[in-house]
Design a protein around this motif. Structure first.
Motif, PDB file in Angstrom:
ATOM      1  N   ILE A   1      -7.810  -3.997   6.512  1.00  0.00           N
ATOM      2  CA  ILE A   1      -8.170  -3.677   5.128  1.00  0.00           C
ATOM      3  C   ILE A   1      -9.618  -4.104   5.005  1.00  0.00           C
ATOM      4  O   ILE A   1      -9.937  -5.285   5.182  1.00  0.00           O
ATOM      5  CB  ILE A   1      -7.290  -4.446   4.122  1.00  0.00           C
TER       6      ILE A   1
ATOM      7  N   LEU B   1      -7.578   0.805   6.317  1.00  0.00           N
ATOM      8  CA  LEU B   1      -7.477   0.976   4.869  1.00  0.00           C
ATOM      9  C   LEU B   1      -8.789   0.537   4.245  1.00  0.00           C
ATOM     10  O   LEU B   1      -9.134  -0.654   4.269  1.00  0.00           O
ATOM     11  CB  LEU B   1      -6.297   0.157   4.350  1.00  0.00           C
TER      12      LEU B   1
ATOM     13  N   LYS C   1      -2.009   7.535  10.287  1.00  0.00           N
ATOM     14  CA  LYS C   1      -1.577   6.621   9.230  1.00  0.00           C
ATOM     15  C   LYS C   1      -0.758   5.474   9.813  1.00  0.00           C
ATOM     16  O   LYS C   1       0.160   5.694  10.592  1.00  0.00           O
ATOM     17  CB  LYS C   1      -0.731   7.360   8.197  1.00  0.00           C
TER      18      LYS C   1
ATOM     19  N   SER D   1       0.436   4.823   0.698  1.00  0.00           N
ATOM     20  CA  SER D   1      -0.586   5.669   1.313  1.00  0.00           C
ATOM     21  C   SER D   1      -0.731   7.023   0.624  1.00  0.00           C
ATOM     22  O   SER D   1      -1.848   7.505   0.413  1.00  0.00           O
ATOM     23  CB  SER D   1      -0.263   5.887   2.793  1.00  0.00           C
TER      24      SER D   1
ATOM     25  N   ARG E   1       1.987   2.674   9.131  1.00  0.00           N
ATOM     26  CA  ARG E   1       3.077   2.376   8.201  1.00  0.00           C
ATOM     27  C   ARG E   1       3.906   1.240   8.788  1.00  0.00           C
ATOM     28  O   ARG E   1       4.088   1.161  10.005  1.00  0.00           O
ATOM     29  CB  ARG E   1       3.957   3.608   7.953  1.00  0.00           C
TER      30      ARG E   1
ATOM     31  N   VAL F   1      -7.125   6.027   3.361  1.00  0.00           N
ATOM     32  CA  VAL F   1      -6.126   5.735   4.393  1.00  0.00           C
ATOM     33  C   VAL F   1      -6.399   6.589   5.632  1.00  0.00           C
ATOM     34  O   VAL F   1      -7.320   7.414   5.651  1.00  0.00           O
ATOM     35  CB  VAL F   1      -4.694   5.987   3.867  1.00  0.00           C
TER      36      VAL F   1
ATOM     37  N   LEU G   1      -3.508   0.443  -3.396  1.00  0.00           N
ATOM     38  CA  LEU G   1      -3.167  -0.867  -2.855  1.00  0.00           C
ATOM     39  C   LEU G   1      -2.815  -1.761  -4.034  1.00  0.00           C
ATOM     40  O   LEU G   1      -3.564  -1.840  -5.009  1.00  0.00           O
ATOM     41  CB  LEU G   1      -4.331  -1.453  -2.057  1.00  0.00           C
TER      42      LEU G   1
ATOM     43  N   THR H   1       2.761  -4.672   3.323  1.00  0.00           N
ATOM     44  CA  THR H   1       3.665  -3.566   3.597  1.00  0.00           C
ATOM     45  C   THR H   1       2.943  -2.267   3.307  1.00  0.00           C
ATOM     46  O   THR H   1       2.352  -2.116   2.233  1.00  0.00           O
ATOM     47  CB  THR H   1       4.942  -3.641   2.739  1.00  0.00           C
ATOM     48  N   VAL H   2       2.966  -1.347   4.253  1.00  0.00           N
ATOM     49  CA  VAL H   2       2.305  -0.061   4.078  1.00  0.00           C
ATOM     50  C   VAL H   2       3.357   1.041   4.121  1.00  0.00           C
ATOM     51  O   VAL H   2       4.079   1.181   5.117  1.00  0.00           O
ATOM     52  CB  VAL H   2       1.241   0.189   5.169  1.00  0.00           C
ATOM     53  N   TYR H   3       3.442   1.802   3.039  1.00  0.00           N
ATOM     54  CA  TYR H   3       4.362   2.942   2.964  1.00  0.00           C
ATOM     55  C   TYR H   3       3.618   4.240   3.256  1.00  0.00           C
ATOM     56  O   TYR H   3       2.444   4.359   2.979  1.00  0.00           O
ATOM     57  CB  TYR H   3       4.990   3.014   1.580  1.00  0.00           C
TER      58      TYR H   3
ATOM     59  N   ILE I   1       0.852  -1.189   0.000  1.00  0.00           N
ATOM     60  CA  ILE I   1       0.000   0.000   0.000  1.00  0.00           C
ATOM     61  C   ILE I   1       0.884   1.234   0.000  1.00  0.00           C
ATOM     62  O   ILE I   1       1.779   1.355   0.840  1.00  0.00           O
ATOM     63  CB  ILE I   1      -0.947   0.001   1.215  1.00  0.00           C
TER      64      ILE I   1
END
Length: 205
Positions: free
Chosen positions: A164, A182, A100, A73, A102, A94, A78, A203-205, A71
């Motif tokens: 999610i 999310l 948020k 953000s 991460r 998000v 996604l 993985t969430v950026y 993801i």
């Protein structure tokens, strides 16, 4: 007089049949497929989101692990990697800037039509909105804020409280509005849910 009327009617029937056959050929599928009668094409789904957030197969870096979810953000995208160098891209909503999530996690649990209960932090931040659900929460269903499906993100065997999930507010896709989770359009989260097993890395950026 009656006999003349009957003869006139019978004489007209072949022409009526010919006209009907011509109409069927023009409007049906017999001209292109003499065997199968095809239904009319359905219009493409129209969601209340920008078209860039519709599900789209895209090229991605080939080193990304097949099956993983990534993801981004800041772009509200996604990515579900479906093959080396290929991913399905979906739009998401998000968390608000200060909320948020991460980092890395994995899908630890999957639920259809999940129930929902606000976290103590959510109740503290907005008691007027969430306090009434603090004890009993809300059962799953079309009015539930988690929507049609939820994938629960875990770290080291513990629930992060980040999901999610679907949403009752599809127009929020493409915005930073949630309490950290999310969100996806219900149609899209159902599609993803069916493709993602428990244990999938996220993985969430």
């Amino acid at each position: 007089m009656l006999r003349r009327t009957l003869l006139t009617t019978l004489a007209a029937l072949p022409f009526a049949g010919t006209a009907l056959a011509a109409q069927t050929t023009a409007t049906g599928s017999s001209a292109s497929n003499p065997v199968e009668v095809l239904p009319p094409e359905k219009p493409a789904p129209q969601w209340p989101i920008a078209k860039r957030y519709y599900p789209t197969e895209v090229n991605v870096r080939p080193e990304l692990a097949v099956g993983s979810i990534i993801i981004v953000s800041d772009k509200f995208f996604l990515y579900h990697v479906i093959a080396p160098g290929k991913a399905m891209r979906y739009g998401v909503a998000v968390g608000k800037d200060e909320l948020k999530f991460r980092g890395t996690a994995y899908v630890g649990r999957k639920v259809e039509w999940p129930s929902w209960k606000p976290t103590p932090e959510m109740v503290k931040r907005s008691p007027d909105h969430y306090a009434k659900y603090a004890e009993n929460g809300m059962p799953g269903g079309p009015g539930n804020p988690l929507g049609a499906r939820a994938m629960y993100l875990y770290q080291d065997g513990r629930d992060t409280a980040i999901r999610i999930h679907g949403t009752t507010e599809p127009s929020s896709i493409g915005h930073a509005v949630s309490n950290g989770c999310l969100r996806m359009v219900n149609d899209h989260v159902i599609e993803l849910f069916q493709s993602v097993p428990v244990g999938t890395p996220v993985t969430v950026y």
